[in-house]
Design an enzyme around this catalytic site. Structure first.
Site, mmCIF file in Angstrom:
data_model
loop_
_atom_site.group_PDB
_atom_site.id
_atom_site.type_symbol
_atom_site.label_atom_id
_atom_site.label_comp_id
_atom_site.label_asym_id
_atom_site.label_seq_id
_atom_site.Cartn_x
_atom_site.Cartn_y
_atom_site.Cartn_z
ATOM 1 N N THR A 23 0.826 -1.214 0.000
ATOM 2 C CA THR A 23 0.000 0.000 0.000
ATOM 3 C C THR A 23 0.860 1.264 0.000
ATOM 4 O O THR A 23 2.055 1.229 0.292
ATOM 5 C CB THR A 23 -0.919 0.051 1.240
ATOM 6 O OG1 THR A 23 -0.099 0.141 2.413
ATOM 7 C CG2 THR A 23 -1.810 -1.176 1.326
ATOM 8 N N CYS A 24 0.187 2.395 -0.281
ATOM 9 C CA CYS A 24 0.893 3.686 -0.318
ATOM 10 C C CYS A 24 0.969 4.297 1.076
ATOM 11 O O CYS A 24 0.763 5.505 1.231
ATOM 12 C CB CYS A 24 0.160 4.645 -1.245
ATOM 13 S SG CYS A 24 0.113 4.066 -2.914
ATOM 14 N N ASP A 25 1.177 3.498 2.080
ATOM 15 C CA ASP A 25 1.297 4.014 3.433
ATOM 16 C C ASP A 25 2.665 3.600 3.955
ATOM 17 O O ASP A 25 3.016 2.415 3.894
ATOM 18 C CB ASP A 25 0.184 3.437 4.318
ATOM 19 C CG ASP A 25 0.122 4.157 5.653
ATOM 20 O OD1 ASP A 25 1.190 4.317 6.290
ATOM 21 O OD2 ASP A 25 -0.972 4.552 6.059
ATOM 22 N N ASN A 34 -6.634 1.400 0.114
ATOM 23 C CA ASN A 34 -5.931 1.566 -1.175
ATOM 24 C C ASN A 34 -6.535 0.702 -2.282
ATOM 25 O O ASN A 34 -5.893 0.416 -3.286
ATOM 26 C CB ASN A 34 -4.448 1.154 -1.058
ATOM 27 C CG ASN A 34 -3.542 2.239 -0.533
ATOM 28 O OD1 ASN A 34 -2.363 2.229 -0.817
ATOM 29 N ND2 ASN A 34 -4.052 3.162 0.244
#
Ligand SMILES: Cc1ncc(COP(=O)(O)O)c(C=O)c1O
Length: 376
Positions: free
Chosen positions: A323-325, A366
């Site tokens: 994910t973009c975290d 996401n």
């Protein structure tokens, strides 16, 4: 990894990470608990894995159930298990949920303070309550030491109040911390419990039950003692502190019941470095903290990971999710050794993932779907 899981994965056609759980392993685990603690009732901690097939199997084998919410109570009732096999073991409950549980026939509730006792007395009159004591959780890989429970002296007062309000002051509970690798850790809590039993007996209140909680480990990277060793250590402590008056006991295994029954299959999405000179590879999987591996938080649970290149030379790498975290990193403080030959697109098998994976998985963070689960 069992042959049944291996065969299932070989013939699987759909895409994306998944967890496959072998019910035969759960059946063996239940039998081991029943054998190691023959006078103790098993209340499976539904939160570890509430798959209907798991609940059905355990209900058929005679298990009782520790539940944390009305939804979990309904999931257990759907198996046909009667409400007297269910405890509402969460110490933090809305009054309307207690009322709903009471309507559904639940008569056993956990508390850890007087305000919770008052709620139960108002909407679940005459029920049995047990009070959870704080337990420091030393030695556990996933401690549960602060949020639940009260100091032992307060537990006595909470149960006295329950008695005054017409409830059955039934007993005490504690949790020595999840993935507890030391079987002797039940001893201190049992000593405290026996003192409260005596104090309350002097005030005319006869407690009947000690809930020994969960904490029984599953095998990750490090070896763990067999459940038999836990049974023996607990029985010795019960004898030492309660003499010939051993109370009724229950256990609430979650991880120890289903952890080793599950395997996650995931895929390597990317392997990269942060500079030309960087020696550390970053390996990104299609599974991370938000779609099943939440227990890698603070790198507490370290799963065994198998690849098709096992046996080749390895080097440590940072392992991360898709994910973009930026918190979606599994192992970085203590990098994970993986084969140098690992490639983008390789499959990896993450073992010991039958507990606390599917239910911790986000609904669609996401846009990644929740972890798919197959029970075979
Ligand atoms: C009240 C209660 N009982 C049992 C368990 C299960 O513990 P374990 O998975 O360590 O067996 C938990 C875990 O959070 C719990 O909160």
């Amino acid at each position: 990894m069992t042959d049944r899981i291996r065969d299932f994965l070989r013939s699987r056609r759909d895409d994306g990470p998944c967890m496959v759980l072998d019910l035969d392993v759960v059946r063996d685990n239940y039998a081991s608990f029943a054998k190691a603690l023959p006078d103790t009732r098993v209340f499976y901690a539904v939160k570890a894995n509430p798959a209907p097939e798991v609940l059905d199997l355990l209900a058929r084998m005679g298990s009782c159930f520790d539940t944390a919410s009305v939804v979990e109570i309904e999931q257990v009732l759907a198996t046909g298990a009667s409400p007297d096999r269910i405890s509402f073991g969460n110490t933090i409950k809305k009054e309307r949920d207690i009322a709903r549980a009471f309507q559904l026939g639940i008569r056993l509730f956990a508390v850890d303070c007087e305000a919770e006792v008052e709620k139960i007395a108002r909407v679940a009159p005459g029920s049995k309550v047990f009070c959870r004591m704080l337990c420091d959780g030393a030695g556990a890989e996933w401690p549960l030491s602060r949020k639940f429970g009260c100091v032992p002296e307060m537990a006595g007062r909470v149960l006295e109040q329950a008695h005054r309000l017409g409830l059955v002051a039934y007993g005490l509970s504690f949790h020595v911390g999840s993935q507890q690798r030391n079987p002797l850790m039940w001893d201190g809590a049992l000593r405290s419990a026996s003192t409260i039993f005596k104090d309350l007996a002097e005030r005319g209140i006869t407690l009947q039950m000690v809930n020994l909680g969960g904490g029984f480990p599953t095998k990750y990277l490090k070896d763990v003692p067999a459940v038999k060793a836990y049974g023996q250590a607990i029985f010795r402590s019960l004898r030492k502190h309660f003499g010939n008056r051993i109370p009724e006991t229950i256990i609430e295994p979650g991880r120890g019941m289903v952890g080793n029954a599950g395997v996650i299959e995931a895929e390597v999405v990317l392997i990269s470095k942060k500079s030309e000179a960087d020696t550390m590879r970053w390996v990104y999987l299609d599974i991370g903290k938000f779609n099943g591996l939440a227990e890698t938080m603070d790198e507490m649970i370290r799963y065994p990971i198998r690849t098709e290149f096992d046996g080749d030379a390895t080097e440590p790498c940072v392992l991360a999710g898709p994910t973009c975290d930026s918190v979606d990193v599994l192992y970085e403080k203590d990098p994970y050794e993986l084969p140098l030959s690992l490639e983008i697109g390789s499959k990896v098998l993450i073992e010991g993932t039958g507990a606390y994976t599917t239910t911790y998985s986000a609904v669609g963070f996401n846009g990644f779907p929740p972890l798919r689960s197959y029970v075979i």
